[in-house]
Design an enzyme around this catalytic site. Structure first.
Site, PDB file in Angstrom:
ATOM      1  N   ARG A  14       0.834  -1.216   0.000  1.00 19.78           N
ATOM      2  CA  ARG A  14       0.000   0.000   0.000  1.00 19.78           C
ATOM      3  C   ARG A  14       0.868   1.266   0.000  1.00 19.78           C
ATOM      4  NH1 ARG A  14      -0.496   4.628   2.804  1.00 19.78           N
ATOM      5  NH2 ARG A  14      -0.144   3.497   4.743  1.00 19.78           N
ATOM      6  N   ASP A  15       1.529   1.542   1.103  1.00 20.75           N
ATOM      7  CA  ASP A  15       2.307   2.790   1.196  1.00 20.75           C
ATOM      8  C   ASP A  15       3.484   2.737   0.221  1.00 20.75           C
ATOM      9  OD1 ASP A  15       3.314   5.220   2.125  1.00 20.75           O
ATOM     10  OD2 ASP A  15       3.107   4.689   4.228  1.00 20.75           O
ATOM     11  N   CYS A 239       3.825   9.567   0.558  1.00 20.88           N
ATOM     12  CA  CYS A 239       2.439   9.967   0.355  1.00 20.88           C
ATOM     13  C   CYS A 239       2.396  10.997  -0.773  1.00 20.88           C
ATOM     14  CB  CYS A 239       1.898  10.547   1.662  1.00 20.88           C
ATOM     15  SG  CYS A 239       0.230  11.168   1.472  1.00 20.88           S
ATOM     16  N   ASN A 248       9.262   4.566   3.216  1.00 23.64           N
ATOM     17  CA  ASN A 248       9.063   4.087   4.596  1.00 23.64           C
ATOM     18  C   ASN A 248      10.363   3.473   5.110  1.00 23.64           C
ATOM     19  OD1 ASN A 248       6.223   3.780   3.261  1.00 23.64           O
ATOM     20  ND2 ASN A 248       5.857   3.599   5.439  1.00 23.64           N
TER      21      ASN A 248
HETATM   22  P1  HMG Z   1     -12.919  13.221  -3.539  1.00 25.79           P
HETATM   23  O1  HMG Z   1     -12.169  13.081  -4.785  1.00 25.79           O
HETATM   24  O2  HMG Z   1     -12.904  14.541  -2.844  1.00 25.79           O
HETATM   25  O3  HMG Z   1     -14.395  12.692  -3.623  1.00 25.79           O
HETATM   26  O4  HMG Z   1     -12.477  12.075  -2.567  1.00 25.79           O
HETATM   27  P2  HMG Z   1     -15.728  13.188  -4.224  1.00 25.79           P
HETATM   28  O5  HMG Z   1     -16.699  12.744  -3.217  1.00 25.79           O
HETATM   29  O6  HMG Z   1     -15.670  14.611  -4.673  1.00 25.79           O
HETATM   30  O7  HMG Z   1     -15.816  12.265  -5.515  1.00 25.79           O
HETATM   31  C1  HMG Z   1     -15.045  12.488  -6.692  1.00 25.79           C
HETATM   32  C2  HMG Z   1     -15.071  11.200  -7.515  1.00 25.79           C
HETATM   33  O8  HMG Z   1     -14.314  10.203  -6.830  1.00 25.79           O
HETATM   34  C3  HMG Z   1     -16.471  10.611  -7.722  1.00 25.79           C
HETATM   35  O9  HMG Z   1     -16.471   9.966  -8.975  1.00 25.79           O
HETATM   36  C4  HMG Z   1     -16.549   9.575  -6.630  1.00 25.79           C
HETATM   37  O10 HMG Z   1     -17.423   8.529  -6.927  1.00 25.79           O
HETATM   38  C5  HMG Z   1     -15.113   9.047  -6.625  1.00 25.79           C
HETATM   39  P3  HMG Z   1     -17.027  10.687 -10.317  1.00 25.79           P
HETATM   40  O11 HMG Z   1     -18.426  11.043  -9.950  1.00 25.79           O
HETATM   41  O12 HMG Z   1     -16.121  11.890 -10.527  1.00 25.79           O
HETATM   42  O13 HMG Z   1     -16.871   9.625 -11.338  1.00 25.79           O
HETATM   43  N1  HMG Z   1     -14.739   8.470  -5.324  1.00 25.79           N
HETATM   44  C6  HMG Z   1     -14.366   7.196  -5.151  1.00 25.79           C
HETATM   45  N2  HMG Z   1     -14.232   6.172  -6.022  1.00 25.79           N
HETATM   46  C7  HMG Z   1     -13.842   5.004  -5.503  1.00 25.79           C
HETATM   47  N3  HMG Z   1     -13.552   4.820  -4.190  1.00 25.79           N
HETATM   48  C8  HMG Z   1     -13.656   5.824  -3.306  1.00 25.79           C
HETATM   49  C9  HMG Z   1     -14.078   7.066  -3.784  1.00 25.79           C
HETATM   50  N4  HMG Z   1     -14.302   8.258  -3.180  1.00 25.79           N
HETATM   51  C10 HMG Z   1     -14.697   9.104  -4.121  1.00 25.79           C
HETATM   52  N5  HMG Z   1     -13.360   5.638  -2.019  1.00 25.79           N
HETATM   53  C11 HMG Z   1     -11.246  11.152  -0.861  1.00 25.79           C
HETATM   54  C12 HMG Z   1     -12.317  12.170  -1.194  1.00 25.79           C
HETATM   55  C13 HMG Z   1     -10.946  11.227   0.606  1.00 25.79           C
HETATM   56  C14 HMG Z   1     -11.771   9.783  -1.232  1.00 25.79           C
HETATM   57  C15 HMG Z   1     -10.004  11.497  -1.716  1.00 25.79           C
HETATM   58  O14 HMG Z   1      -9.501  12.744  -1.315  1.00 25.79           O
HETATM   59  C16 HMG Z   1      -8.957  10.454  -1.689  1.00 25.79           C
HETATM   60  O15 HMG Z   1      -9.104   9.366  -2.239  1.00 25.79           O
HETATM   61  N6  HMG Z   1      -7.787  10.766  -1.098  1.00 25.79           N
HETATM   62  C17 HMG Z   1      -6.684   9.844  -1.166  1.00 25.79           C
HETATM   63  C18 HMG Z   1      -5.853  10.025  -0.002  1.00 25.79           C
HETATM   64  C19 HMG Z   1      -4.740   8.995   0.005  1.00 25.79           C
HETATM   65  O16 HMG Z   1      -4.856   7.896  -0.498  1.00 25.79           O
HETATM   66  N7  HMG Z   1      -3.613   9.405   0.621  1.00 25.79           N
HETATM   67  C20 HMG Z   1      -2.517   8.506   0.784  1.00 25.79           C
HETATM   68  C21 HMG Z   1      -2.770   7.542   1.890  1.00 25.79           C
HETATM   69  S1  HMG Z   1      -2.553   8.257   3.504  1.00 25.79           S
HETATM   70  C22 HMG Z   1      -0.880   8.066   3.784  1.00 25.79           C
HETATM   71  O17 HMG Z   1      -0.148   7.683   2.915  1.00 25.79           O
HETATM   72  C23 HMG Z   1      -0.351   8.323   5.161  1.00 25.79           C
HETATM   73  C24 HMG Z   1      -0.079   7.043   5.947  1.00 25.79           C
HETATM   74  O18 HMG Z   1       0.839   6.190   5.259  1.00 25.79           O
HETATM   75  C25 HMG Z   1       0.503   7.377   7.312  1.00 25.79           C
HETATM   76  C26 HMG Z   1       1.656   8.382   7.220  1.00 25.79           C
HETATM   77  O19 HMG Z   1       2.706   8.032   6.656  1.00 25.79           O
HETATM   78  O20 HMG Z   1       1.453   9.494   7.679  1.00 25.79           O
HETATM   79  C27 HMG Z   1      -1.360   6.232   6.172  1.00 25.79           C
HETATM   80 MG    MG Z   2       3.006   6.392   5.328  1.00 30.66          MG
END
Ligand code: HMG
Ligand code: MG
Length: 310
Positions: A14-15, A239, A248
């Site tokens: 994932r990450d 990220c 990581n």
């Molecule tokens: P958004 O884009 O703001 O959502 O998503 P929306 O509600 O405006 O929808 C836009 C479109 O996305 C729509 O489709 C939705 O259906 C679709 P359209 O009508 O345009 O065809 N959609 C989805 N489709 C499938 N699955 C879904 C989904 N949600 C919306 N779940 C959201 C808001 C939070 C989902 C978005 O901002 C997002 O996906 N963010 C991704 C964040 C991410 O993955 N970050 C990396 C992981 S966190 C990390 O790495 C940190 C960690 O490792 C710890 C650390 O190191 O700190 C965990």
């Molecule tokens: Mg991370």
């Protein structure tokens, strides 16, 4: 007194992969996961049910989960950001999810488009629905030490957000150094403050290794009694919404450290995580990406190969 056993949560699929632009086939990811299982890793975060337009590399989450190997004592998990993500997770059959927020308002906005309070309000019904569906739930708090936008983060904020995630029913919270900027004194200060109020056995530490301080941070965590550490085979990761986030902490570097410190990495009565097999798993990804990996163990092996060729 250091713990005599720790649990490694492997986040490579994932990450490790979420930030990679080169597409990796579902079969390539499965091969990676199968080798991680063979290495003895028992907690593996395999993908994310986020918006696939924002993280295209993990768009095959459902397909991947359907094909996962069935392995005794191994738990697979996936990130879920919203109700739509939970629908997809439930449909896929995965039984552990992770919800994620942060200790920095700006990062939370950039990452998931919400304030911290909104994220807690959004995740409350998601965690409940997941638990009612028989799933277990992990939580992440990102940017617990330094934020790429707000810089220093207060330990009060970290403890407050962590406690709010526990109130939602998560069984573990990963205190995360998203951009890999923390040093051991940060860990000692912030994590000990968290542990004054929250149970150590439910706290995990998630370090990125941008400045080469991740292993030192692990030792600080061990000194505080923490027994769960996240890592990514090969040291891949980052990220997409945190500028400056490098890979990581590498699983093989963590295993080397723990082996040398005589700290067990397997379940009780089981062998520990096999360092050589973790590197084999990472080499699946290195081949597809066609590049060297950042871990110290990987560099050591390349140096050995080069010396053999002389
Ligand atoms: P958004 O884009 O703001 O959502 O998503 P929306 O509600 O405006 O929808 C836009 C479109 O996305 C729509 O489709 C939705 O259906 C679709 P359209 O009508 O345009 O065809 N959609 C989805 N489709 C499938 N699955 C879904 C989904 N949600 C919306 N779940 C959201 C808001 C939070 C989902 C978005 O901002 C997002 O996906 N963010 C991704 C964040 C991410 O993955 N970050 C990396 C992981 S966190 C990390 O790495 C940190 C960690 O490792 C710890 C650390 O190191 O700190 C965990
Ligand atoms: Mg991370």
């Amino acid at each position: 007194m250091l713990p005599d056993r720790v649990r490694i949560v492997e986040v490579g699929p994932r990450d490790g992969l979420q930030n990679e632009l080169t597409p990796i086939s579902t079969e390539g990811k499965l091969q990676f996961v199968r080798k991680l299982v063979a290495a003895g890793l028992t907690q593996i975060e395999v993908t994310s049910f986020v918006n696939p337009k924002r993280v295209p590399q993990l768009a095959d989450a459902s397909e991947l989960i359907t094909e996962l190997p069935s392995a005794e004592n191994v738990t697979f998990s996936a990130l879920v950001p919203n109700e739509k993500g939970l629908d997809r997770a439930i449909e896929s059959g995965i039984n552990r999810i992770a919800i994620f927020t942060a200790a920095s308002e700006t990062f939370t906005q950039k990452n998931i488009g919400m304030s911290i309070d909104e994220s807690i309000a959004t995740f409350a019904p998601i965690a409940k629905r997941a638990i009612d569906a028989g799933m277990s739930v992990r939580g992440y708090v990102s940017t617990c030490f330094v934020c790429p936008y707000e810089r220093e983060i207060s330990k009060d904020r970290v403890r407050d957000v962590t406690a709010k995630l526990f109130d939602l029913g998560v069984d573990e919270v990963a205190i995360s150094d998203t951009i890999g900027a923390a040093v051991p004194t940060d860990v000692l200060e912030t994590v000990s403050f968290v542990l004054e109020k929250l149970p150590v056995e439910r706290i995990a530490l998630h370090f990125h290794d941008t400045y080469g301080t991740a292993l030192a941070n692990v030792v600080a965590g061990l000194e505080l009694g923490v027994t769960t550490f996240d890592a990514s085979a090969g040291g891949l990761g980052g990220c997409p919404f945190a500028p400056g986030a490098a890979g990581n902490l590498a699983t093989e570097d963590l295993v080397y450290l723990l082996d040398r410190m005589k700290i067990q990495t397997g379940l009780a009565g089981q062998p520990g995580v096999d360092l050589g097999k973790v590197i084999e798993a990472a080499s699946v990804v290195a081949r597809v990406l066609n590049r060297q990996l950042p871990s110290a163990q990987w560099r050591r092996l390349q140096a050995d190969f080069a010396a053999d060729e002389v």
